[in-house]
Structure formats: C-alpha cells, structure tokens
Design a protein around this motif. Structure first.
Motif, PDB file in Angstrom:
ATOM      1  N   GLY A  34       4.499  -9.830  13.775  1.00 46.76           N
ATOM      2  CA  GLY A  34       5.055  -8.786  12.943  1.00 46.76           C
ATOM      3  C   GLY A  34       5.903  -9.401  11.856  1.00 46.76           C
ATOM      4  O   GLY A  34       6.152 -10.612  11.849  1.00 46.76           O
ATOM      5  N   PRO A  35       6.372  -8.595  10.900  1.00 48.21           N
ATOM      6  CA  PRO A  35       7.151  -9.133   9.796  1.00 48.21           C
ATOM      7  C   PRO A  35       8.492  -9.690  10.244  1.00 48.21           C
ATOM      8  O   PRO A  35       8.964  -9.409  11.355  1.00 48.21           O
ATOM      9  CB  PRO A  35       7.341  -7.917   8.874  1.00 48.21           C
ATOM     10  N   SER A  38      11.529  -8.107  12.682  1.00 52.32           N
ATOM     11  CA  SER A  38      10.947  -7.003  13.452  1.00 52.32           C
ATOM     12  C   SER A  38      11.405  -6.984  14.906  1.00 52.32           C
ATOM     13  O   SER A  38      11.158  -6.009  15.620  1.00 52.32           O
ATOM     14  CB  SER A  38       9.423  -7.068  13.397  1.00 52.32           C
ATOM     15  N   LYS A  40      10.848  -9.779  17.166  1.00 46.24           N
ATOM     16  CA  LYS A  40       9.998 -10.614  18.022  1.00 46.24           C
ATOM     17  C   LYS A  40      10.815 -11.638  18.814  1.00 46.24           C
ATOM     18  O   LYS A  40      10.693 -11.722  20.031  1.00 46.24           O
ATOM     19  CB  LYS A  40       8.951 -11.349  17.164  1.00 46.24           C
ATOM     20  N   PHE A 208       2.194  -5.914  18.118  1.00 42.78           N
ATOM     21  CA  PHE A 208       2.633  -5.884  16.723  1.00 42.78           C
ATOM     22  C   PHE A 208       3.946  -5.123  16.659  1.00 42.78           C
ATOM     23  O   PHE A 208       4.026  -3.949  16.998  1.00 42.78           O
ATOM     24  CB  PHE A 208       1.588  -5.212  15.836  1.00 42.78           C
ATOM     25  N   GLU A 210       7.483  -3.925  14.501  1.00 42.30           N
ATOM     26  CA  GLU A 210       8.044  -3.608  13.189  1.00 42.30           C
ATOM     27  C   GLU A 210       9.319  -2.813  13.390  1.00 42.30           C
ATOM     28  O   GLU A 210       9.342  -1.838  14.147  1.00 42.30           O
ATOM     29  CB  GLU A 210       7.062  -2.821  12.329  1.00 42.30           C
ATOM     30  N   ALA A 211      10.389  -3.266  12.731  1.00 41.53           N
ATOM     31  CA  ALA A 211      11.686  -2.576  12.768  1.00 41.53           C
ATOM     32  C   ALA A 211      12.149  -2.303  14.196  1.00 41.53           C
ATOM     33  O   ALA A 211      12.696  -1.238  14.497  1.00 41.53           O
ATOM     34  CB  ALA A 211      11.616  -1.274  11.972  1.00 41.53           C
ATOM     35  N   GLU A 215       4.719  -1.325  17.579  1.00 43.53           N
ATOM     36  CA  GLU A 215       3.870  -0.325  16.930  1.00 43.53           C
ATOM     37  C   GLU A 215       2.442  -0.339  17.459  1.00 43.53           C
ATOM     38  O   GLU A 215       1.713   0.642  17.319  1.00 43.53           O
ATOM     39  CB  GLU A 215       3.869  -0.551  15.414  1.00 43.53           C
ATOM     40  N   ARG A 231      -0.486  -0.892   8.340  1.00 44.79           N
ATOM     41  CA  ARG A 231       0.606  -1.849   8.514  1.00 44.79           C
ATOM     42  C   ARG A 231       0.074  -3.188   9.018  1.00 44.79           C
ATOM     43  O   ARG A 231       0.497  -4.241   8.557  1.00 44.79           O
ATOM     44  CB  ARG A 231       1.643  -1.289   9.505  1.00 44.79           C
ATOM     45  N   PHE A 235       0.177  -6.730   6.999  1.00 49.67           N
ATOM     46  CA  PHE A 235       0.758  -7.928   7.631  1.00 49.67           C
ATOM     47  C   PHE A 235      -0.240  -9.069   7.606  1.00 49.67           C
ATOM     48  O   PHE A 235       0.105 -10.208   7.267  1.00 49.67           O
ATOM     49  CB  PHE A 235       1.178  -7.607   9.060  1.00 49.67           C
TER      50      PHE A 235
END
Length: 243
Positions: A34-35, A38, A40, A208, A210-211, A215, A231, A235
C-alpha cells in the motif's frame, strides 16, 4: 497461525490502524502493501508487540499475545523479525551475531550454536563471511546475515519489514532469493514490501492497506488481476514507475 481481530492503534491524534481483522494460516506467505503511511509497518510490528495496540486482539499460534500471563521474551524467540536497517551488532563478527541469541537466551552450547550458524550461512551463501564484521559487508550481505540470525532461533513465523528498501537495486535480488527459498520450504511469512515481482511469484495472499485500513485481502492471483479496483490499479502504476 496469526489472527487479527478488530485491531486499533493510535499515535496521539493519528489513527494508524483502523479495525483490522484477518488471518494468516500456517505455511502461508502474506504480503502487506500500500502507499506510504498506510499502516503496513505499524501493523507488522504489532504482531510481535514492537508496537502495542489500543484495541482488538492478536493471536499467534493459538496464544493471545496481550494476555497478562504471556512471557514476552519467550514469545519473541518464536517470531523472527527482519528490519529495514539490518540491526546487526557492529562490534560482533557475523558468526557471533548469529549465535548470540541461541547461546544467551536458550543456553545452547557454543559449539552447537556455531555449527548451526555455519549451516545457516551456507544457506544464505555467506559461509566465507563468518569471521567478518558487519562494517565490511554490503547491504545485501548484511540483510542475509540478519535473516540467518533470525533463523538461528528456529522461529515459527518470520516477519519482514521492507527488507530490501535500504538496498541498492543490484543487491535486492540476493535477499529476495533467500526469502523465496524460505517460502518454498513452508515458512509462515508476513512481508511488508513494494517488490511486486516477489509478491506475484511467492505470496499466497496480498493485503492492500490505505489510511490505516485493510482495503483488500486477496489471493495473489486475485490481487494481480484486480484491474477493476481503481486504488490498487493506481498503486501498481506508481510502484511500476518507481522500480
């Protein structure tokens, strides 16, 4: 092997992990991606209590790791952790780095610990570096020693927090090769990584994030075919440009 139930984590006003639930079965390789930001690395660090959680439960090998009766040091002996920055002891040789925990924590005799360490160095292709010190190693070599050090405790689970992010590109493949071999041998692994080629070939499941939320939890095949998820598609396009 690992169950997360409604895990919550805050850093002050930052809500870093939000209602995270999921399972990783024995022998499975799970990739967390993930970005940036996020959650992780925070998530993987909760699995051996390098980060404490503010809500929910985490169960590893049938044990709630926040039970008051938990022997935290004994628990961590069963869960290997490989960091971004290797964290080798610079004043110890490669051999001593690998044998330190078995000798001090499990009282393994020196000769026995060194014999196993040399076998592990063979496994990661670095037996000739047994007497070397970390300052003389490349980044890829250091990370392979760090993996061998974790394996010296015969862990049930291996956690990898972006193990190749600090490496020059030409050193990444040598570390991924060791991780791939571990996966093929049936080690339960949780890996935070942006190495999508590794994820495609080795992962059983991909989470995955995110924030602070998970997700998507998909099989590797489903993840890499999820072109209808905007999304994930964005990514993957970003990761592809940066590699």
């Amino acid at each position: 092997m690992i169950t997360l139930e409604h895990v919550e984590k805050h850093f002050g006003a930052l809500h870093a992990l939000k209602d995270i639930s999921g399972q990783i079965v024995q022998g499975e390789v799970a990739v967390l991606c993930g970005p940036s930001g996020s959650g992780k690395s925070t998530l993987i660090r909760t699995i051996n209590r390098l980060e404490e959680i503010d809500g929910g439960r985490i169960i590893v090998a049938g044990q709630d790791i926040h039970e008051k009766s938990l022997d935290l040091n004994a628990f961590r002996e069963r869960v290997g952790f490989v960091f971004q920055q290797f964290n080798l002891f610079p004043h110890l040789s490669v051999l001593d780095n690998i044998t330190l925990a078995p000798r001090k924590l499990r009282k393994v005799p020196k000769a026995e610990a060194e014999e196993k360490a040399l076998l592990l160095l063979d496994r990661v292709g670095l037996r000739e570096k047994a007497s070397a010190f970390p300052t003389s190693l490349s980044g890829g070599q250091s990370q392979r020693v760090a993996i061998a050090r974790s394996l010296a405790m015969s862990p049930e689970v291996m956690l990898f927090d972006e193990p190749t992010s600090a490496l020059d590109p030409e050193m990444v493949s040598e570390v991924l090769a060791v991780m791939t071999e571990l996966a093929q041998e049936g080690m339960t692994m949780v890996c935070v990584t942006h190495e999508m080629g590794f994820a495609r070939s080795v992962a059983d499941t991909v989470w995955f994030l995110e924030a602070g939320r998970v997700e998507a939890q998909l099989s590797s095949e489903e993840f890499f075919e999820s072109g209808n998820n905007p999304r994930i598609r964005a990514f993957m396009a970003h990761v592809g440009r940066s590699q």
